[in-house]
Design an enzyme around this catalytic site. Structure first.
Site, PDB file in Angstrom:
ATOM      1  N   CYS A 115       0.834  -1.206   0.000  1.00 21.47           N
ATOM      2  CA  CYS A 115       0.000   0.000   0.000  1.00 21.47           C
ATOM      3  C   CYS A 115       0.867   1.254   0.000  1.00 21.47           C
ATOM      4  O   CYS A 115       0.480   2.286  -0.552  1.00 21.47           O
ATOM      5  CB  CYS A 115      -0.948  -0.011   1.188  1.00 21.47           C
ATOM      6  SG  CYS A 115      -0.127  -0.181   2.787  1.00 21.47           S
ATOM      7  N   HIS A 360      -1.594   1.133   7.500  1.00 22.06           N
ATOM      8  CA  HIS A 360      -2.056   1.128   6.106  1.00 22.06           C
ATOM      9  C   HIS A 360      -1.923   2.534   5.535  1.00 22.06           C
ATOM     10  O   HIS A 360      -2.255   3.524   6.187  1.00 22.06           O
ATOM     11  CB  HIS A 360      -3.512   0.655   6.051  1.00 22.06           C
ATOM     12  CG  HIS A 360      -4.054   0.545   4.662  1.00 22.06           C
ATOM     13  ND1 HIS A 360      -3.480  -0.264   3.707  1.00 22.06           N
ATOM     14  CD2 HIS A 360      -5.119   1.163   4.053  1.00 22.06           C
ATOM     15  CE1 HIS A 360      -4.164  -0.148   2.572  1.00 22.06           C
ATOM     16  NE2 HIS A 360      -5.155   0.711   2.762  1.00 22.06           N
TER      17      HIS A 360
END
Length: 1090
Positions: A115, A360
């Site tokens: 990510c 994330h």
């Protein structure tokens, strides 16, 4: 009056039908004929057509309920499964991945933990100038530079692909990145720009060659100024390039404050004084950073990760941080300029999560063409409207601020109200340069990790595009293909994307055709099943009908693909329909049968004329025979009860008593079963004669002749070929003489053995009962293996049924030889420990010691009884040694010699405490062999895998005595221990699966996960010993399976999330020299292919 409906849906009791059927079958057996009406009753043809049953009724051939679900119902499998679940079998739907519109950006696939890379790549692609520069690279250079080639391909697909998200694996693989490890996005951007700068330096296209420097590079200088002569140092004129500005966040609330902190002046005095070349001495000075030039794309890296010395770990700062939508940098430059220096917020990189090395990454990016903000979360892309954190969200607030006259405010004087979370507010514009009543949007985020600002374009060049597009949003000019947003694609990339799009569109069309065919097939099958079942019931009594297998009908109604029609399971040996299959078949109308038979073929065809009368007569005959058998067995059962009660005096034949008792308990059935065989098996000896009654299991009873004939008839019916299974033993049958003699011999041997055991119990009274033996220093003792003594004790004390199963001890001489080593003929077992108790000396732990002390008399008796040699025994005497370990051997003159001396010794407490009894053996102990054996045993014990250890969490500084004792006790592997986590008054207990190679660090991580105590606060004990050194293994610390450990919480360090430690551990293990060590991002050479 309201009609009653109480019994409308009640199911008819089967008992009534059974009675009617039995009467009809008895009548048929008597008359030998069957009428049509009787057939209708026996085949249950007269039952009404069932409606509204929840399940399909087996005893009604006219019931078709429950074969399909209700109109709006469904089932878990088969034809009536949910349509969406049926379609899953044809594979994933590619149309789900279709991009919603050409204006909607595409996402990037997350390959595991990529990510961070996806967010940066989206930020670079959404920068129109950078994307155009990558597309302008000549094809020849792309072939030589794999990284550039894959990046250009990735950007081309993001630009023109019809898919909603693009596979980023080719680009990631080219960089040789481990896609399973989370990395830092800032480090990735820095290394990627450096790599691209090297690769692009080979380009012949000027725009592409310096695109990285032109967009991202600015310059600063570190200025040191003397406080006396006020001259700058020579190094102050040196310019240093930067591609992003790293700003502090800790203790600061906004971007303006962070910039003030970055450009603040530092005083150098005291030990930090500066040596001035002009003054030729160390003087007070000032040091600061000066911004010389700013790039078109200004990146701010927010330093949210800080090092905490107290815990020696990194921690993420999650405080709210505000930043403006517009940023005027004119007053921040070291020299005034008239060049446009207003920047607009273009991207916000966000890190979600509290841990430094996990979490994330997502990106909120502004489209330069439309002004729309988009959220890029790997594959998912969402429109946020005109604001970077969305319009009208529950966490967003907006309020106007009254326009004030133009004043020059510092960052600390500017009024603003910022709440936690990601949101925006409209406040007075924060700028270093005075503004005239303007307003600017201020945004706040507790997770913003990187901010990107684009230099505002002037009106003259702001909307200019490299090429004007036609009405079709696409035109080809030479080797360049221009798309709707003005960004030009090289022709070879345009053709490649077109080919991929064509393949994707074709896959979507193929799936749609397959889906339509499947839906059409399902719809047709469902309609067919409903249509046939609606015609299935037979409406008229005289109408022709057909029989069909219920199993086949159920499969046909349930499955998408119907099987071939098969009625063989309901056909008898005569080729017709037997009455016994009524519950396994349904009565079908001629119309329904014709439809099924014409489409699914098969058979056989069984119509209303195919009832099998032969099978019907057999069933009637069997029923009558069963009635007669049940009546006879009822009478015989009464006679058998009289026999067992001793009320029968006319017994003529022997049967087994146990067998007859079991026979009485069985239910009365229609015919004999296998359990009725063998009434005399247990009383027949191997020689085929009557076994003596003294034998085990040979108890017998005399039964009358009529009962015997009945039992014999059932036994021979069940097993007609086994004549020995039911031997006949009349009243005058003789007992087997051979078996009688054998039983007599066995009885004599048992009597003799009983006397031998009794004599040994008398000779060794204390050893036989397991009583403790008081020991005296002036006596000679012997040592025997405790295991041998236990077998001997069980053998001589066995009685009743245990006699046969008791094990006889081995020869004593062999057992003694095993206690001596082969090399030195010395003792390889340590003698048992002794203890003072009530003024006498006893063996300390006779139940667990490997050797047991016995008297000299016991030894001599054992030698006579069990083949021992007196001279080869292991003798022992008691000596005394001091408690401090000196004078271990002692002397016999100093020892007490009898009971009087022992009593005197017991009274003298001070002297008693300093003298410890011990045993000196002959032969002596072989320390060499014992050491080798103990070392091997220790290695074996420590090489365990996936075993349990038990950990107590103690609330307080000291463990209770019960836990300390349990922690120091040697674990017994045969003892059952509860492995469930449970609470005690002082804390919790849990079992953990570990191995000998498990490190103390790993054990502490398990304890952290179980009890929530950070590893730095854990004080781990085994007994009174502290377990430290996290790098050591459990084997190093002598922790064995079943050990009981205890842990306390020092509460020195603050608690933190275990995910932080786990991710940090993973990073340390896999990347000891940096996150991208070993990838193309950290190589000094470009990725050029040779």
């Amino acid at each position: 009056m309201r009609p009653t409906t109480r019994s409308k849906n009640k199911r008819h009791k089967q008992g009534d039908d059974i009675d009617i059927t039995s009467e009809l079958l008895r009548k048929i057996h008597i008359t030998g004929d069957v009428s049509d009406d009787e057939i209708n009753v026996l085949y249950k043809i007269t039952k009404p057509v069932c409606q509204g049953c929840r399940v399909n009724t087996k005893d009604n051939p006219n019931c078709f309920c429950g074969l399909i679900p209700p109109p709006n119902g469904n089932r878990k499998l088969g034809l009536w499964q949910k349509t969406s679940e049926i379609l899953q079998a044809i594979g994933p739907d590619p149309t789900i991945d279709l991009r919603s519109s050409a204006e909607s950006p595409a996402g990037l696939t997350n390959l595991g933990a990529t990510c961070y890379a996806n967010s940066i790549l989206q930020c670079l692609y959404m920068n129109k100038s950078f994307c155009g520069g990558i597309f302008s690279v000549e094809p020849d250079l792309l072939k030589q530079q794999p990284v550039l080639d894959q990046l250009a391909r990735l950007f081309a697909q993001l630009h023109a692909s019809k898919r909603a998200f693009i596979d980023s694996s080719p680009f990631v693989k080219t960089l040789e990145i481990d896609n399973g490890v989370q990395q830092d996005s800032h480090e990735f951007l820095t290394l990627l720009l450096s790599l691209l700068e090297r690769c692009l330096s080979h380009s012949k296209v000027s725009k592409a060659r310096t695109i990285v420097q032109d967009l991202f590079r600015g310059s600063v200088s570190h200025v040191t100024k003397c406080s006396q002569c006020e001259q700058d140092s020579e190094a102050s004129s040196n310019l240093e390039d930067f591609y992003e500005l790293e700003l502090n966040v800790k203790g600061l609330k906004s971007l303006v404050e962070s910039l003030d902190d970055y450009l603040s002046v530092e005083e150098l005095h005291g030990d930090n004084q500066y040596f001035c070349e002009s003054c030729k001495t160390r003087v007070n000075a000032t040091r600061s950073i000066k911004l010389r030039t700013l790039p078109p794309v200004l990146n701010f890296q927010l330093k949210r990760c800080v090092f905490v010395p107290k815990t020696t770990t990194k921690k993420k700062i999650t405080s709210a941080f505000s930043f403006p939508g517009e940023l005027d940098m004119r007053q921040r430059l070291s020299e005034p300029t008239r060049v446009e220096s207003t920047y607009d917020l273009s991207a916000v990189l966000i890190h979600k999560g509290t841990a430094v090395n996990s979490g994330h990454y997502i990106a909120h990016i502004k489209d330069e063409n439309t002004g729309q903000w988009w959220e890029f979360d790997d594959e998912h892309v969402s429109n946020l409207g005109r604001h970077p954190f969305g319009e009208g969200s529950s966490t967003s607030t907006s309020k106007p601020v009254k326009t004030e006259p133009a004043v020059n405010l510092s960052s600390t004087e500017q009024a603003r109200t910022v709440a936690n979370g990601d949101h925006m507010e409209i406040v007075q514009q924060e700028s270093c340069e005075p503004t005239s009543g303007s307003q600017a949007e201020i945004f706040s985020s507790s997770d913003a990790y990187m901010l990107m600002y684009n230099l505002r374009r002037s009106r003259n060049d702001g909307g200019a595009s490299p090429m004007v597009c036609d009405d079709d949003h696409k035109e080809k000019e030479g080797d360049i293909v221009s798309l709707h947003d003005g960004v030009s694609l090289p022709s070879h990339l345009g053709e490649e994307v077109k080919t991929l799009n064509d393949l994707y569109v074709d896959a979507c069309e193929q799936f749609k055709l397959k889906k339509d065919m499947e839906l059409s097939c399902i719809s047709e099958r469902r309609q067919e099943v409903r249509s046939v079942l609606s015609e299935a019931p037979v409406r008229s009594p005289n109408e022709l009908y057909y029989w069909i297998s219920s199993d086949w009908l159920r499969q046909w109604a349930d499955n998408v693909t119907a099987p071939v029609l098969d009625n063989s399971s309901i056909q008898c040996i005569h080729g017709k329909v037997p009455m016994s299959k009524v519950s396994s078949m349904k009565r079908l109308s001629a119309i329904a049968w014709t439809q099924l038979c014409s489409k699914y073929n098969g058979g056989p065809e069984l119509s209303s004329h195919d009832h099998c009368k032969d099978c019907l007569m057999d069933v009637a005959r069997t029923l009558v025979s069963a009635d007669s058998y049940r009546d006879r067995r009822t009478i015989m059962k009464q006679i058998a009860e009289d026999v067992l009660a001793g009320r029968c005096e006319d017994g003529a034949y022997f049967v087994s008593k146990a067998w007859l008792q079991q026979w009485l308990k069985r239910k009365i059935l229609d015919a004999p079963t296998e359990a009725d065989a063998g009434p005399t098996v247990s009383i027949r000896c191997p020689h085929g004669e009557l076994m003596p009654e003294q034998a085990v299991g040979a108890k017998r009873l005399l039964v009358p002749e009529n009962l015997w004939l009945f039992l014999y008839g059932d036994a021979t019916t069940v097993k007609p070929d086994d004549s020995m299974d039911c031997s006949t033993f009349p009243l005058d049958s003789r007992r087997c003489s051979q078996c009688s003699d054998e039983l007599s011999e066995v009885a004599c041997m048992e009597d003799s053995l009983r006397m031998v055991r009794l004599k040994q119990r008398q000779n060794h009274e204390k050893l036989a009962t397991g009583k403790s033996l008081a020991l005296f220093p002036d006596c000679k003792y012997y040592l025997v293996p405790s295991s041998w003594l236990l077998i001997w004790r069980n053998y001589i004390n066995a009685s009743g049924k245990n006699v046969a199963s008791s094990v006889k001890p081995e020869i004593l001489d062999g057992a003694i030889d095993l206690l001596k080593c082969e090399k030195h003929s010395l003792l390889v077992e340590r003698p048992p420990d002794l203890v003072w108790r009530r003024g006498s000396i006893f063996q300390k732990s006779p139940a667990t010691d490997g050797l047991t002390v016995i008297t000299e008399n016991d030894w001599k008796c054992f030698c006579e009884e069990w083949g021992g040699i007196e001279g080869k025994g292991i003798s022992a005497r008691i000596e005394f040694s001091s408690a401090a370990g000196s004078n271990l051997n002692g002397s016999f003159e100093e020892m007490p010699r009898g009971e009087e001396d022992l009593i005197h010794l017991d009274e003298d407490n001070d002297e008693n405490e300093t003298r410890v009894p011990r045993m000196r053996t002959s032969p002596e102990i072989c320390e060499i062999c014992i050491g080798e054996r103990e070392s091997l045993e220790l290695m074996r014990k420590l090489s365990y895998c996936n075993e349990d250890v038990y950990v107590y969490f103690v609330r307080g500084k000291e463990a209770p005595k019960s836990i300390l004792q349990a922690s120091e006790t040697t674990f017994d592997p045969d003892r059952r221990v509860s492995k469930r986590s449970r609470k005690t008054n002082s804390g919790n207990q849990i079992s953990l699966k570990v191995s000998g190679s498990t490190s103390v660090y790993q054990l502490k991580m398990m304890i952290w996960e179980s009890f929530g105590v950070v590893k730095e606060n854990q004080i781990l004990h085994k007994g009174t010993r502290v377990i430290d050194d996290e790098s050591a293994t459990l084997a190093d610390k002598n922790i064995f399976p079943g050990d009981k450990l205890w842990v306390t919480d020092s509460e020195i360090h603050e608690n933190r999330d275990i995910a932080d430690e786990l991710s940090g551990e993973k990073m340390d293990m896999q990347h000891t020299e940096g996150g991208f060590h070993g990838t193309l991002l950290t190589t000094n050479t470009s990725s050029q292919v040779v």
